[in-house]
Design an enzyme around this catalytic site. Structure first.
Site, PDB file in Angstrom:
ATOM      1  CD  GLU A  97     160.087 -23.208  88.758  1.00  0.00           C
ATOM      2  OE1 GLU A  97     160.653 -22.436  89.844  1.00  0.00           O
ATOM      3  OE2 GLU A  97     159.645 -22.596  87.751  1.00  0.00           O
ATOM      4  CE  LYS A 144     166.209  -6.522  93.364  1.00  0.00           C
ATOM      5  NZ  LYS A 144     167.233  -7.484  92.435  1.00  0.00           N
ATOM      6  CB  CYS A 160     158.335 -19.549  85.231  1.00  0.00           C
ATOM      7  SG  CYS A 160     157.976 -18.353  83.932  1.00  0.00           S
ATOM      8  CD  GLU A 206     152.855 -13.111  85.567  1.00  0.00           C
ATOM      9  OE1 GLU A 206     152.786 -14.565  85.715  1.00  0.00           O
ATOM     10  OE2 GLU A 206     152.062 -12.451  85.445  1.00  0.00           O
TER      11      GLU A 206
HETATM   12  P1  NAD Z   1     164.347 -14.951  92.866  1.00  0.00           P
HETATM   13  O1  NAD Z   1     163.228 -14.865  93.394  1.00  0.00           O
HETATM   14  O2  NAD Z   1     165.381 -15.486  93.830  1.00  0.00           O
HETATM   15  O3  NAD Z   1     164.692 -13.362  92.271  1.00  0.00           O
HETATM   16  C1  NAD Z   1     164.351 -12.952  91.550  1.00  0.00           C
HETATM   17  C2  NAD Z   1     164.287 -11.266  91.581  1.00  0.00           C
HETATM   18  O4  NAD Z   1     163.798 -10.997  92.957  1.00  0.00           O
HETATM   19  C3  NAD Z   1     165.833 -10.946  91.803  1.00  0.00           C
HETATM   20  O5  NAD Z   1     165.946  -9.638  91.232  1.00  0.00           O
HETATM   21  C4  NAD Z   1     166.062 -11.041  93.334  1.00  0.00           C
HETATM   22  O6  NAD Z   1     166.920 -10.013  93.537  1.00  0.00           O
HETATM   23  C5  NAD Z   1     164.597 -10.442  93.717  1.00  0.00           C
HETATM   24  N1  NAD Z   1     164.552 -10.657  95.157  1.00  0.00           N
HETATM   25  C6  NAD Z   1     164.688 -11.874  95.518  1.00  0.00           C
HETATM   26  N2  NAD Z   1     163.874 -12.179  96.810  1.00  0.00           N
HETATM   27  C7  NAD Z   1     163.445 -10.801  97.217  1.00  0.00           C
HETATM   28  C8  NAD Z   1     162.463 -10.324  98.059  1.00  0.00           C
HETATM   29  N3  NAD Z   1     162.426 -10.845  99.205  1.00  0.00           N
HETATM   30  N4  NAD Z   1     162.197  -9.079  97.991  1.00  0.00           N
HETATM   31  C9  NAD Z   1     162.195  -8.160  97.039  1.00  0.00           C
HETATM   32  N5  NAD Z   1     163.096  -8.770  95.679  1.00  0.00           N
HETATM   33  C10 NAD Z   1     163.614 -10.100  96.154  1.00  0.00           C
HETATM   34  O7  NAD Z   1     164.396 -16.068  91.656  1.00  0.00           O
HETATM   35  P2  NAD Z   1     165.561 -16.228  90.485  1.00  0.00           P
HETATM   36  O8  NAD Z   1     166.354 -17.437  91.220  1.00  0.00           O
HETATM   37  O9  NAD Z   1     166.428 -14.894  90.411  1.00  0.00           O
HETATM   38  O10 NAD Z   1     164.678 -16.656  89.374  1.00  0.00           O
HETATM   39  C11 NAD Z   1     164.127 -17.883  89.030  1.00  0.00           C
HETATM   40  C12 NAD Z   1     162.860 -18.074  89.460  1.00  0.00           C
HETATM   41  O11 NAD Z   1     161.876 -17.047  88.804  1.00  0.00           O
HETATM   42  C13 NAD Z   1     162.119 -19.494  89.415  1.00  0.00           C
HETATM   43  O12 NAD Z   1     161.379 -19.941  90.219  1.00  0.00           O
HETATM   44  C14 NAD Z   1     161.318 -19.083  88.004  1.00  0.00           C
HETATM   45  O13 NAD Z   1     159.966 -19.834  88.002  1.00  0.00           O
HETATM   46  C15 NAD Z   1     160.739 -17.636  88.466  1.00  0.00           C
HETATM   47  N6  NAD Z   1     160.307 -17.018  87.344  1.00  0.00           N
HETATM   48  C16 NAD Z   1     158.856 -16.899  86.901  1.00  0.00           C
HETATM   49  C17 NAD Z   1     158.524 -16.379  85.909  1.00  0.00           C
HETATM   50  C18 NAD Z   1     157.115 -15.958  85.744  1.00  0.00           C
HETATM   51  O14 NAD Z   1     156.846 -15.301  84.799  1.00  0.00           O
HETATM   52  N7  NAD Z   1     156.100 -16.751  86.373  1.00  0.00           N
HETATM   53  C19 NAD Z   1     159.184 -15.866  84.888  1.00  0.00           C
HETATM   54  C20 NAD Z   1     160.707 -15.939  85.040  1.00  0.00           C
HETATM   55  C21 NAD Z   1     161.202 -16.627  86.549  1.00  0.00           C
END
Ligand code: NAD
Length: 483
Positions: A385, A178, A286, A252
């Site tokens: 963050e 997804k 991140c 992650e």
């Molecule tokens: P997000 O968690 O809102 O969304 C990430 C993904 O998860 C999207 O595809 C979203 O549709 C899906 N999603 C959201 N809530 C969900 C749930 N409850 N169940 C299943 N799927 C769900 O994050 P974002 O705003 O899209 O991305 C930014 C965040 O991601 C930042 O906090 C960043 O640090 C983190 N990030 C971490 C890494 C890593 O490797 N540690 C890498 C990139 C981004």
């Protein structure tokens, strides 16, 4: 011209979506409509998981045939290489990633990952015989875990997708992916590459959608393993579901890493690497070291160097090869970053540059590169963050205090140490509570595990450890007395 897709890549081909809802995509730079894709419904997820299950359970198919996988993954790598320029372009227009970075991370990295994991998993035996201590012997097999649900964010969409797809597919798993709604156009191009490569039916399925669809997918009874990259809040909720289901999960999540400048550092000579370790991708990565820890003995000088760096950056159209800082992914993300800048000012931090929107850019979700000095590690901007181009420079008295400040964080993902003595840097790096850390730079090499501790996540991607997270161990014991 907009890019509008009518079908979804599911169950081995392009399928009619179950519902009529669509996901619109906008340019981070011009705010214009770029195109749209069908939004997958729960029925599409059911179809995808069923197809992935069938493909996985085929006794002579994907999960049991390393040669078939090696050949298909090589074709997939070539099909991606042929689309690398367009993949990079699509990512850049959707999320604002500077094109020079997109070419490296988004166009360039996925085929490298496919070949690395394919060689690791299919080029060497995945089983061994261990002579026992109690008589007899055991055959220890590494088998693919099964159907994987992979959920990725928008910030580095293709590289993160392949941190999951490459080891999962190479191990023999099948996948339902997804993508994030903000970056579905690069995901659709990836589907075109998969279709051209002729991945066997059901091996890879892509379901564009938001968080509700993600939540439905990870809890689906046909899924064996979840791999998620995104925010810590979403990760916690996914971990709760997986805990209840006793379903293996790799997470992650977020970070608030420290870039520790030691008192012998020559920051000016490593400024490009320092930029890459603290502000890359408009601050939307991140592992970035967004807390800059500076020795009190050289505090003013470090603040000036970091401020000069921020002021020197080429901010503008991310499609320009020379741009170093583009817009943020969305108006929502810009609001979030601006609210943190307001909090920093409210808590008494000293703004040395930035803090607003670039005057010359009246379109796009831009925020100026921003530096705060005199930040206390307990300030909100040092603890939460921000995910934007905002650095906080925090003073410390000695090395022990630097380590204590670095470790006084909910997170533990990345970080860096800056010094003219790399051995001294490594001694400090060993004391920092973090899954990864660099000396005079930062990188994620395919061969070494990447991931976090504390609220930054669970498990590792990359390296043999990343492959093992898509495998389960199975032991077959033979009693010697029975031959
Ligand atoms: P997000 O968690 O809102 O969304 C990430 C993904 O998860 C999207 O595809 C979203 O549709 C899906 N999603 C959201 N809530 C969900 C749930 N409850 N169940 C299943 N799927 C769900 O994050 P974002 O705003 O899209 O991305 C930014 C965040 O991601 C930042 O906090 C960043 O640090 C983190 N990030 C971490 C890494 C890593 O490797 N540690 C890498 C990139 C981004």
């Amino acid at each position: 011209m907009t890019l509008d897709y009518d079908r979804l890549y599911l169950a081995g081909g392009w399928a009619e979506p179950a519902a009529t809802q669509r996901i619109p995509v906008h340019s981070a730079t011009t705010e214009e409509n770029l195109g749209s894709v069908p939004e997958a419904a729960e029925a599409d997820v059911d179809l995808a998981v069923t197809a992935a299950r069938r493909a996985f359970d085929d006794p002579s198919g994907w999960s049991r045939n390393p040669r078939l996988r090696a050949e298909a993954l090589e074709r997939f790598a070539v099909a991606l290489e042929n689309r690398a320029a367009e993949t990079s372009r699509r990512v850049t227009v959707q999320n604002g990633m500077p094109i020079s970075l997109a070419q490296q991370f988004e166009g360039g990295f996925p085929p490298v990952l496919l070949r690395y994991f394919s060689e690791l998993a299919t080029g060497s035996p995945q089983e061994e015989i261990r002579p026992g201590m109690l008589g007899g012997s055991s055959r220890v097999l590494r088998e693919p875990v099964g159907v994987v649900a992979a959920i990725v964010p928008w910030n580095v969409p293709q590289a993160i997708t392949f941190l999951k797809l490459a080891p999962a597919l190479a191990a023999g798993c099948t996948v339902v992916l997804k993508p994030a709604p903000e970056t579905v156009l690069d995901a659709m191009l990836m589907c075109e590459a998969a279709a051209e490569a002729g991945l066997p039916e059901g091996v890879l399925n892509v379901v564009p959608g938001g968080r509700e669809l993600g939540a439905y997918l990870i809890a689906h009874p046909g899924v064996d393993k979840v791999s998620f990259t995104g925010s810590t809040a979403a990760g916690r909720s996914i971990a709760e579901t997986c805990g209840r289901l006793l379903r293996p999960v790799t997470l992650e999540l977020g970070g608030k890493s420290a870039a520790i400048v030691l008192d012998d550092a020559d920051l000016a000579s490593t400024i490009e690497s320092f930029f890459a370790a603290t502000l890359l991708n408009n601050g939307q990565i991140c592992w970035l070291g967004t807390r800059v820890l500076a020795p009190r003995s050289r505090y003013g000088e470090v603040v000036d160097t970091v401020t000069d760096l921020a002021r020197s950056l080429a901010v503008g159209d991310p499609l320009e090869q020379t741009t170093q800082l583009g817009p943020l992914v969305s108006a929502r993300q810009r609001d979030r970053v601006e609210s943190y800048i307001a909090k920093g000012l409210g808590e008494g931090a000293r703004l040395t540059t930035g803090g607003g929107r670039p005057a010359a850019l009246d379109q796009g979700w831009f925020v100026e590169p921003t530096v705060f000095a005199d930040v206390d590690n307990n300030h909100t901007i040092a603890q939460e963050e921000i995910f934007g181009p905002v650095l906080s420079v925090i003073p410390y008295a000695d090395e022990s205090e630097a380590v204590a400040i670095a470790n006084a964080s909910e997170y533990g993902l990345g970080g860096s140490v800056w010094t003219s003595d790399p051995d001294r840097g490594e001694a400090v790096a060993r004391r920092v509570a973090s899954g990864t850390i660099g000396i005079n730079g930062y990188s994620n090499d395919p061969t070494a595990p990447f991931g976090g501790i504390k609220s930054s996540g669970l498990g590792r991607e990359l390296g043999p450890e990343g492959l093992h997270s898509y495998q389960v161990f199975k032991t077959i014991y033979r009693d010697p007395s029975k031959g």
